[in-house]
Design a protein around this motif. Structure first.
Motif, mmCIF file in Angstrom:
data_model
loop_
_atom_site.group_PDB
_atom_site.id
_atom_site.type_symbol
_atom_site.label_atom_id
_atom_site.label_comp_id
_atom_site.label_asym_id
_atom_site.label_seq_id
_atom_site.Cartn_x
_atom_site.Cartn_y
_atom_site.Cartn_z
ATOM 1 N N LEU A 73 0.498 -1.298 -0.153
ATOM 2 C CA LEU A 73 -0.014 0.009 0.119
ATOM 3 C C LEU A 73 0.911 1.195 0.174
ATOM 4 O O LEU A 73 0.577 2.263 -0.693
ATOM 5 N N VAL A 74 1.894 1.231 0.802
ATOM 6 C CA VAL A 74 2.943 2.308 0.715
ATOM 7 C C VAL A 74 3.746 2.559 -0.480
ATOM 8 O O VAL A 74 3.973 3.619 -0.901
ATOM 9 N N GLY A 75 4.062 1.359 -1.170
ATOM 10 C CA GLY A 75 4.640 1.314 -2.270
ATOM 11 C C GLY A 75 3.618 1.110 -3.468
ATOM 12 O O GLY A 75 2.840 2.012 -3.586
ATOM 13 N N ARG A 76 3.691 -0.125 -4.134
ATOM 14 C CA ARG A 76 2.698 -0.366 -5.074
ATOM 15 C C ARG A 76 2.329 -1.807 -5.206
ATOM 16 O O ARG A 76 3.353 -2.546 -4.677
ATOM 17 N N TYR A 77 1.413 -2.417 -5.857
ATOM 18 C CA TYR A 77 0.900 -3.792 -5.752
ATOM 19 C C TYR A 77 1.664 -4.173 -7.127
ATOM 20 O O TYR A 77 2.391 -5.133 -7.094
ATOM 21 N N ARG A 78 1.280 -3.630 -8.232
ATOM 22 C CA ARG A 78 1.741 -3.955 -9.594
ATOM 23 C C ARG A 78 2.015 -2.821 -10.527
ATOM 24 O O ARG A 78 3.073 -2.594 -10.800
ATOM 25 N N GLU A 79 1.171 -2.073 -10.676
ATOM 26 C CA GLU A 79 1.248 -0.802 -11.325
ATOM 27 C C GLU A 79 1.520 0.547 -10.573
ATOM 28 O O GLU A 79 1.052 0.238 -9.513
ATOM 29 N N VAL A 184 -2.591 -15.124 -0.572
ATOM 30 C CA VAL A 184 -3.648 -15.013 -1.659
ATOM 31 C C VAL A 184 -4.716 -13.901 -1.276
ATOM 32 O O VAL A 184 -4.994 -12.973 -2.251
ATOM 33 N N ALA A 185 -5.282 -13.956 -0.523
ATOM 34 C CA ALA A 185 -6.294 -13.138 0.460
ATOM 35 C C ALA A 185 -5.855 -11.668 0.365
ATOM 36 O O ALA A 185 -6.362 -10.672 -0.255
ATOM 37 N N LEU A 186 -4.416 -11.498 0.747
ATOM 38 C CA LEU A 186 -3.856 -10.049 0.563
ATOM 39 C C LEU A 186 -3.611 -9.585 -0.765
ATOM 40 O O LEU A 186 -3.951 -8.373 -1.069
ATOM 41 N N HIS A 187 -3.298 -10.555 -1.655
ATOM 42 C CA HIS A 187 -2.815 -10.175 -3.216
ATOM 43 C C HIS A 187 -4.515 -9.749 -3.653
ATOM 44 O O HIS A 187 -4.601 -9.085 -4.636
ATOM 45 N N CYS A 190 -5.511 -6.362 -2.722
ATOM 46 C CA CYS A 190 -4.506 -5.294 -3.312
ATOM 47 C C CYS A 190 -4.990 -5.111 -4.799
ATOM 48 O O CYS A 190 -5.243 -3.914 -5.132
ATOM 49 N N ALA A 191 -5.498 -6.236 -5.450
ATOM 50 C CA ALA A 191 -5.831 -5.939 -6.781
ATOM 51 C C ALA A 191 -7.147 -5.414 -6.793
ATOM 52 O O ALA A 191 -7.473 -4.650 -7.648
ATOM 53 N N ALA A 192 -7.963 -5.673 -6.157
ATOM 54 C CA ALA A 192 -9.304 -5.168 -6.141
ATOM 55 C C ALA A 192 -9.223 -3.563 -5.827
ATOM 56 O O ALA A 192 -9.813 -2.777 -6.461
ATOM 57 N N LEU A 193 -8.290 -3.252 -4.976
ATOM 58 C CA LEU A 193 -7.984 -1.911 -4.601
ATOM 59 C C LEU A 193 -7.549 -0.867 -5.889
ATOM 60 O O LEU A 193 -8.091 -0.019 -6.374
#
Length: 219
Positions: A73-79, A184-187, A190-193
């Motif tokens: 969240l402070v950094g980034r998930y993918r993009e 998996v739940a965390l990812h 983050c993807a939904a966010l």
């Protein structure tokens, strides 16, 4: 496979392909958690974008996963996107040691929650058993200060899920399997966010049946 009783222990540690089999079995039972954690991501996007904050905590391996979440969240998930306010309470070493030195062990996270939590903020607590006293105390303190408390736990029933406002409980008898599906739940969260923020992810939301059909068509 049935869920182990509260104090029961599996007779042996699954290895090699048996480990994967346990994960596949648990993954089949994980479908009920998917809309829960997807919804968390949607709500987090709005909360964090409006200046809200996420706090996270866990013990042992779950502490590492709590830190993983706040880093995403402070950094980034993918993009690339803007940073959000997220604090891992398990990583605050000076606070942890000071609290343990001066207060009961159950205050380890609860006191930090009281210090940093604000009404409407989110507290994510991770426990493979759902019975860690310091996390249960943190959940109670979080609700007392007006936070949303989201728990990632092992099988129900457990005290942490009961003290939280929402939970994702992994139905699996082995700690390793629970931790793997917590990741998996965390990812998924983050993807939904990122999807909600329109940050470079698919906007298609497939049901489990639709996804299986899509895979069959592509086979």
């Amino acid at each position: 496979m049935t869920t182990q009783a509260r104090d029961a222990r599996p007779l042996h540690t699954p290895c090699d392909h048996e480990h994967l089999g346990e994960l596949r079995d648990a993954l089949d039972r994980f479908d009920a958690c998917v809309p829960v954690v997807d919804g968390w991501g949607v709500r987090l996007a709005h909360l964090l974008q409006d200046g809200g904050r996420l706090l996270a905590a866990g013990n042992g391996g779950s502490a590492a996963q709590a830190q993983h979440l706040t880093a995403e969240l402070v950094g980034r998930y993918r993009e690339d996107r803007g940073p959000f306010s997220a604090i891992c309470l398990s990583a605050e070493t000076s606070s942890l040691t000071a609290i343990c030195n001066d207060y009961p062990a159950s205050e380890l996270f609860a006191r930090q929650v009281e210090a940093h939590g604000r009404p409407g903020d989110v507290l994510v607590l991770m426990s493979t058993s759902g019975r860690s006293e310091n996390l249960v105390a943190a959940a109670r303190r979080g609700r007392a200060v007006g936070m949303e408390v989201w728990a990632l736990t092992g099988p129900l029933p457990n005290p942490l899920a009961a003290e939280s406002t929402e939970h994702c409980a992994v139905d699996a008898p082995y700690t390793a399997t629970v931790q793997e599906l917590h990741l998996v739940a965390l990812h998924l969260t983050c993807a939904a966010l990122d999807r909600t923020l329109d940050v470079g992810v698919s906007r298609t939301r497939l049901s489990a049946a639709d996804l299986a059909a899509s895979r069959r068509r592509g086979a």
